[in-house]
Design a protein around this motif. Structure first.
Motif, PDB file in Angstrom:
ATOM      1  N   PRO A 298       0.815  -1.223   0.000  1.00 15.84           N
ATOM      2  CA  PRO A 298       0.000   0.000   0.000  1.00 15.84           C
ATOM      3  C   PRO A 298       0.849   1.275   0.000  1.00 15.84           C
ATOM      4  O   PRO A 298       0.509   2.246  -0.676  1.00 15.84           O
ATOM      5  N   ARG A 299       1.956   1.275   0.719  1.00 17.94           N
ATOM      6  CA  ARG A 299       2.839   2.449   0.724  1.00 17.94           C
ATOM      7  C   ARG A 299       3.469   2.655  -0.647  1.00 17.94           C
ATOM      8  O   ARG A 299       3.582   3.785  -1.124  1.00 17.94           O
ATOM      9  N   ALA A 300       3.896   1.576  -1.270  1.00 16.61           N
ATOM     10  CA  ALA A 300       4.512   1.675  -2.597  1.00 16.61           C
ATOM     11  C   ALA A 300       3.502   2.205  -3.611  1.00 16.61           C
ATOM     12  O   ALA A 300       3.827   3.062  -4.442  1.00 16.61           O
ATOM     13  N   VAL A 301       2.291   1.725  -3.538  1.00 11.74           N
ATOM     14  CA  VAL A 301       1.243   2.177  -4.465  1.00 11.74           C
ATOM     15  C   VAL A 301       0.946   3.651  -4.247  1.00 11.74           C
ATOM     16  O   VAL A 301       0.837   4.428  -5.200  1.00 11.74           O
ATOM     17  N   ARG A 302       0.845   4.078  -2.991  1.00 11.03           N
ATOM     18  CA  ARG A 302       0.552   5.484  -2.687  1.00 11.03           C
ATOM     19  C   ARG A 302       1.682   6.391  -3.192  1.00 11.03           C
ATOM     20  O   ARG A 302       1.433   7.413  -3.813  1.00 11.03           O
ATOM     21  N   LEU A 303       2.934   5.997  -2.949  1.00 10.58           N
ATOM     22  CA  LEU A 303       4.064   6.799  -3.392  1.00 10.58           C
ATOM     23  C   LEU A 303       4.101   6.900  -4.914  1.00 10.58           C
ATOM     24  O   LEU A 303       4.250   7.991  -5.473  1.00 10.58           O
ATOM     25  N   LEU A 304       3.932   5.786  -5.590  1.00  8.16           N
ATOM     26  CA  LEU A 304       3.952   5.799  -7.050  1.00  8.16           C
ATOM     27  C   LEU A 304       2.794   6.626  -7.609  1.00  8.16           C
ATOM     28  O   LEU A 304       2.967   7.395  -8.562  1.00  8.16           O
ATOM     29  N   THR A 305       1.634   6.516  -7.011  1.00  3.23           N
ATOM     30  CA  THR A 305       0.475   7.311  -7.438  1.00  3.23           C
ATOM     31  C   THR A 305       0.754   8.798  -7.263  1.00  3.23           C
ATOM     32  O   THR A 305       0.471   9.602  -8.151  1.00  3.23           O
ATOM     33  N   ASP A 306       1.318   9.177  -6.120  1.00 13.26           N
ATOM     34  CA  ASP A 306       1.651  10.583  -5.879  1.00 13.26           C
ATOM     35  C   ASP A 306       2.660  11.093  -6.904  1.00 13.26           C
ATOM     36  O   ASP A 306       2.534  12.211  -7.410  1.00 13.26           O
ATOM     37  N   LEU A 307       3.659  10.280  -7.221  1.00 12.48           N
ATOM     38  CA  LEU A 307       4.665  10.688  -8.203  1.00 12.48           C
ATOM     39  C   LEU A 307       4.074  10.822  -9.604  1.00 12.48           C
ATOM     40  O   LEU A 307       4.412  11.746 -10.346  1.00 12.48           O
ATOM     41  N   ILE A 308       3.175   9.924  -9.961  1.00 10.19           N
ATOM     42  CA  ILE A 308       2.513  10.005 -11.277  1.00 10.19           C
ATOM     43  C   ILE A 308       1.647  11.268 -11.354  1.00 10.19           C
ATOM     44  O   ILE A 308       1.630  11.968 -12.369  1.00 10.19           O
ATOM     45  N   MET A 309       0.944  11.583 -10.266  1.00  9.30           N
ATOM     46  CA  MET A 309       0.122  12.798 -10.240  1.00  9.30           C
ATOM     47  C   MET A 309       0.998  14.048 -10.338  1.00  9.30           C
ATOM     48  O   MET A 309       0.637  15.017 -11.004  1.00  9.30           O
ATOM     49  N   LEU A 310       2.143  14.032  -9.676  1.00 14.74           N
ATOM     50  CA  LEU A 310       3.065  15.159  -9.747  1.00 14.74           C
ATOM     51  C   LEU A 310       3.577  15.342 -11.174  1.00 14.74           C
ATOM     52  O   LEU A 310       3.652  16.462 -11.679  1.00 14.74           O
ATOM     53  N   ASP A 311       3.901  14.254 -11.829  1.00 16.14           N
ATOM     54  CA  ASP A 311       4.362  14.304 -13.214  1.00 16.14           C
ATOM     55  C   ASP A 311       3.268  14.827 -14.145  1.00 16.14           C
ATOM     56  O   ASP A 311       3.551  15.538 -15.113  1.00 16.14           O
ATOM     57  N   ALA A 312       2.026  14.510 -13.857  1.00 16.49           N
ATOM     58  CA  ALA A 312       0.911  14.920 -14.715  1.00 16.49           C
ATOM     59  C   ALA A 312       0.520  16.388 -14.518  1.00 16.49           C
ATOM     60  O   ALA A 312      -0.154  16.959 -15.368  1.00 16.49           O
ATOM     61  N   ASP A 313       0.955  16.999 -13.418  1.00 17.17           N
ATOM     62  CA  ASP A 313       0.623  18.400 -13.138  1.00 17.17           C
ATOM     63  C   ASP A 313       1.467  19.303 -14.038  1.00 17.17           C
ATOM     64  O   ASP A 313       2.691  19.336 -13.903  1.00 17.17           O
ATOM     65  N   PRO A 314       0.849  20.044 -14.956  1.00 15.90           N
ATOM     66  CA  PRO A 314       1.623  20.871 -15.883  1.00 15.90           C
ATOM     67  C   PRO A 314       2.355  22.019 -15.202  1.00 15.90           C
ATOM     68  O   PRO A 314       3.249  22.614 -15.784  1.00 15.90           O
ATOM     69  N   HIS A 315       1.997  22.344 -13.962  1.00 11.02           N
ATOM     70  CA  HIS A 315       2.627  23.457 -13.257  1.00 11.02           C
ATOM     71  C   HIS A 315       3.720  22.995 -12.293  1.00 11.02           C
ATOM     72  O   HIS A 315       4.428  23.823 -11.735  1.00 11.02           O
ATOM     73  N   ALA A 316       3.853  21.700 -12.089  1.00  7.65           N
ATOM     74  CA  ALA A 316       4.885  21.172 -11.201  1.00  7.65           C
ATOM     75  C   ALA A 316       6.176  20.961 -11.997  1.00  7.65           C
ATOM     76  O   ALA A 316       6.139  20.404 -13.090  1.00  7.65           O
ATOM     77  N   PRO A 317       7.298  21.399 -11.461  1.00 16.19           N
ATOM     78  CA  PRO A 317       8.555  21.277 -12.217  1.00 16.19           C
ATOM     79  C   PRO A 317       9.223  19.914 -12.043  1.00 16.19           C
ATOM     80  O   PRO A 317      10.389  19.829 -11.699  1.00 16.19           O
TER      81      PRO A 317
END
Length: 73
Positions: free
Chosen positions: A5-24
């Protein structure tokens, strides 16, 4: 207890960060499969997060204003 569950949450957060056009940030997920029989999460793919330089013009106006202290009270 599994750490999946921790691995899934971390990977999900990283994917969401990558998808944010305003996040560097840019996420790179490798296709190699790493198997570690002694680890909690036993099948892994290499994941790398890169910080990028994005021009301020791509940031929302309210974010740019708050970063420069130009906000109205």
């Amino acid at each position: 207890m599994s750490r999946w569950p921790r691995a899934v949450r971390l990977l999900t957060d990283l994917i969401m960060l990558d998808a944010d056009p305003h996040a560097p940030y840019h996420l790179e997920i490798g296709s190699e499969l790493i198997i570690d029989r002694e680890a909690w999460v036993t099948s892994l793919h290499p994941v790398t997060v890169h910080r990028t330089e994005r021009p301020a013009a791509t940031a929302p106006e309210d974010l740019v204003a708050s970063e420069h202290g130009d906000e109205e009270p």
